[in-house]
Design an enzyme around this catalytic site. Structure first.
Site, PDB file in Angstrom:
ATOM      1  N   TYR A 152      -2.925  -1.770   7.095  1.00  0.00           N
ATOM      2  CA  TYR A 152      -3.951  -2.739   7.457  1.00  0.00           C
ATOM      3  C   TYR A 152      -4.036  -2.875   8.976  1.00  0.00           C
ATOM      4  O   TYR A 152      -3.050  -2.705   9.689  1.00  0.00           O
ATOM      5  CB  TYR A 152      -3.646  -4.115   6.843  1.00  0.00           C
ATOM      6  CG  TYR A 152      -3.754  -4.160   5.342  1.00  0.00           C
ATOM      7  CD1 TYR A 152      -4.995  -4.281   4.724  1.00  0.00           C
ATOM      8  CD2 TYR A 152      -2.623  -4.088   4.538  1.00  0.00           C
ATOM      9  CE1 TYR A 152      -5.099  -4.332   3.342  1.00  0.00           C
ATOM     10  CE2 TYR A 152      -2.712  -4.130   3.155  1.00  0.00           C
ATOM     11  CZ  TYR A 152      -3.957  -4.259   2.562  1.00  0.00           C
ATOM     12  OH  TYR A 152      -4.053  -4.293   1.191  1.00  0.00           O
ATOM     13  N   ARG A 207       0.840  -1.196   0.000  1.00  0.00           N
ATOM     14  CA  ARG A 207       0.000   0.000   0.000  1.00  0.00           C
ATOM     15  C   ARG A 207       0.876   1.248   0.000  1.00  0.00           C
ATOM     16  O   ARG A 207       1.079   1.886   1.031  1.00  0.00           O
ATOM     17  CB  ARG A 207      -0.939  -0.009   1.203  1.00  0.00           C
ATOM     18  CG  ARG A 207      -2.191  -0.815   0.950  1.00  0.00           C
ATOM     19  CD  ARG A 207      -3.220  -0.537   2.017  1.00  0.00           C
ATOM     20  NE  ARG A 207      -4.536  -0.996   1.619  1.00  0.00           N
ATOM     21  CZ  ARG A 207      -5.602  -0.921   2.402  1.00  0.00           C
ATOM     22  NH1 ARG A 207      -5.512  -0.394   3.594  1.00  0.00           N
ATOM     23  NH2 ARG A 207      -6.771  -1.360   1.972  1.00  0.00           N
ATOM     24  N   SER A 210      -7.679  -3.605  -3.274  1.00  0.00           N
ATOM     25  CA  SER A 210      -8.516  -2.437  -3.035  1.00  0.00           C
ATOM     26  C   SER A 210      -9.634  -2.338  -4.065  1.00  0.00           C
ATOM     27  O   SER A 210     -10.774  -1.967  -3.734  1.00  0.00           O
ATOM     28  CB  SER A 210      -7.671  -1.159  -3.052  1.00  0.00           C
ATOM     29  OG  SER A 210      -6.838  -1.099  -1.910  1.00  0.00           O
ATOM     30  N   GLN A 245      -0.851   2.261  -6.314  1.00  0.00           N
ATOM     31  CA  GLN A 245      -2.307   2.366  -6.240  1.00  0.00           C
ATOM     32  C   GLN A 245      -3.011   1.850  -7.491  1.00  0.00           C
ATOM     33  O   GLN A 245      -4.048   1.207  -7.397  1.00  0.00           O
ATOM     34  CB  GLN A 245      -2.704   3.819  -5.972  1.00  0.00           C
ATOM     35  CG  GLN A 245      -2.439   4.263  -4.547  1.00  0.00           C
ATOM     36  CD  GLN A 245      -2.874   5.692  -4.293  1.00  0.00           C
ATOM     37  OE1 GLN A 245      -3.204   6.424  -5.221  1.00  0.00           O
ATOM     38  NE2 GLN A 245      -2.851   6.107  -3.038  1.00  0.00           N
ATOM     39  N   ASP A 286      -3.366  -1.970  -7.350  1.00  0.00           N
ATOM     40  CA  ASP A 286      -3.878  -2.550  -6.104  1.00  0.00           C
ATOM     41  C   ASP A 286      -5.209  -3.273  -6.330  1.00  0.00           C
ATOM     42  O   ASP A 286      -6.297  -2.715  -6.118  1.00  0.00           O
ATOM     43  CB  ASP A 286      -4.038  -1.445  -5.062  1.00  0.00           C
ATOM     44  CG  ASP A 286      -4.342  -1.974  -3.669  1.00  0.00           C
ATOM     45  OD1 ASP A 286      -4.601  -3.185  -3.545  1.00  0.00           O
ATOM     46  OD2 ASP A 286      -4.328  -1.181  -2.715  1.00  0.00           O
TER      47      ASP A 286
END
Length: 381
Positions: free
Chosen positions: A232, A125, A136, A130, A133
């Site tokens: 997390y 992360r 996500s 991003q 990911d």
């Protein structure tokens, strides 16, 4: 230039495809050749004709995909050590999501065959990652779908309505866990007009929760670190866990919908709603347990099923993302194509193992299990 292959998913009920026709077109524009097994995208639905129009070669079997590809893209990591992964050639690259259901024997086979395996669910992360990911992306879909399912099952309106028969008050929604899925659930419930509260053990997410128009509920004191380096939630000690249970139980009797999202990477989901807590809720209430895939946050959850306990509906479906196969495939395909730009920037594989993203997602490489936690588990069993 590399050849990228896309076999049909083999997990029962899976409707997603790893690469959409638009994704195939993008890879081809960068000089890659793309092989797609016939019917691979049909359930998403992306028919073979769209892949052919994009310039991909549609082939008749998974064997042709595996035998002809330098890089194989899948949604789900292979579940069977003796399945079609045996067709992967030494030196090939496999990119997929490897959840807790993927047996260690399968990972051992991949290592022994000399396959370089990347697990997209291990993407770190960081801002640079991003666009890659996938975890996500899928969590966003799950959070949205959870609220839609709850609204369908709840025997009342979500928004406040003023009618000739009187004013109907808004539904009261409680979201447990304010990660990506939880935040999307909050946003969706607010868009539907519900009053929303959200609990998270991490004080750092309070601002995000409140920015979506929800009320943040946290523990009064947090004497230990509650999130890891990737952001997390970490497993907490027994004293804090008991405080969590008490706080959540206190709110259950007055909530119409509860959506739970709490997961701990590599472990069973923590129980946050006890059987007693379920029985304290009003008949007609709904719980959507997004942690069902890891056993569930609710003690009464049956993974893969929807059950009723004392008039409370508990949805433990594990196929929420697959049920939105078109957009799920589009998002996952974009994550994959961005990752491929990193490992094959000029259309040829170039693995820089000093790169944080490449090293962090690497599962097997050069005949060994490269991911340290997985390697230690494999040595212990």
């Amino acid at each position: 230039m590399i050849t990228v292959g896309v076999p049909k998913e083999t997990v029962p009920g899976e409707r997603r495809v790893a690469l959409t026709p638009d994704g195939a077109k993008e890879l081809i524009s960068r000089g890659c050749k793309v092989l797609v097994e016939t019917g691979a995208g049909s359930a998403a639905p992306f028919p073979d004709s769209q892949y052919a129009e994009a310039g991909a070669e549609v082939v008749g079997s998974a064997a042709q995909v595996y035998e002809g590809s330098d890089v194989v893209l899948r949604v789900n990591g292979p579940k069977e050590a003796n399945g079609d992964i045996r067709l992967l050639k030494s030196g090939a690259v496999l990119i997929a999501m490897f959840d807790r259901d993927v047996p260690l024997d399968t990972i051992r086979v991949l290592a022994a065959q000399g396959v370089t395996t990347f697990a997209l669910n291990l993407i770190p992360r960081i801002s640079r990652a991003q666009s890659m990911d996938a975890l996500s992306s899928m969590s966003t879909l799950a959070g949205y779908k959870a609220v839609i399912l709850a609204a369908e099952r709840l025997p009342r309106f979500f928004p406040m309505l003023m009618t000739a028969a009187g004013t109907m008050p808004p539904a009261r929604v409680f979201v447990v866990g304010a990660g990506v899925a939880g935040l999307q659930a909050i946003a969706t419930a607010r868009r539907l007009g519900a009053l929303v509260e959200a609990f998270d053990v991490r004080p750092a997410v309070k601002e995000q929760v409140e920015s979506l128009g929800a009320r943040f509920v946290g523990l009064p004191e947090m004497p230990q670190e509650t999130e890891d380096a990737s952001g997390y939630a970490k497993e907490v000690d027994q004293a804090i866990y008991e405080q969590e249970l008490a706080l959540i139980a206190e709110r259950l009797p007055k909530r119409d919908v509860v959506i739970t999202t709490a997961l701990i990477p590599g472990k069973r989901a923590p129980i946050l709603i006890t059987s007693e807590g379920v029985r304290s809720m009003q008949p007609g209430s709904v719980i959507v347990d997004l942690a069902a895939v890891a056993g569930g946050n609710c003690e009464e959850t049956v993974p893969g099923e929807t059950v009723e306990v004392n008039g409370v509906t508990i949805i433990g479906r594990t196929d929420l993302v697959a049920s939105m196969a078109m957009d799920a495939s589009r998002m996952y395909s974009k994550n994959l194509t961005e990752f491929l730009k990193l490992i094959a920037p000029e259309g040829e594989l170039s693995l820089d193992l000093s790169d944080e993203i490449i090293a962090g997602t690497l599962l097997t490489h050069e005949g060994r299990i490269a991911h340290e936690p997985t390697r230690l588990m494999a040595e212990e069993t």
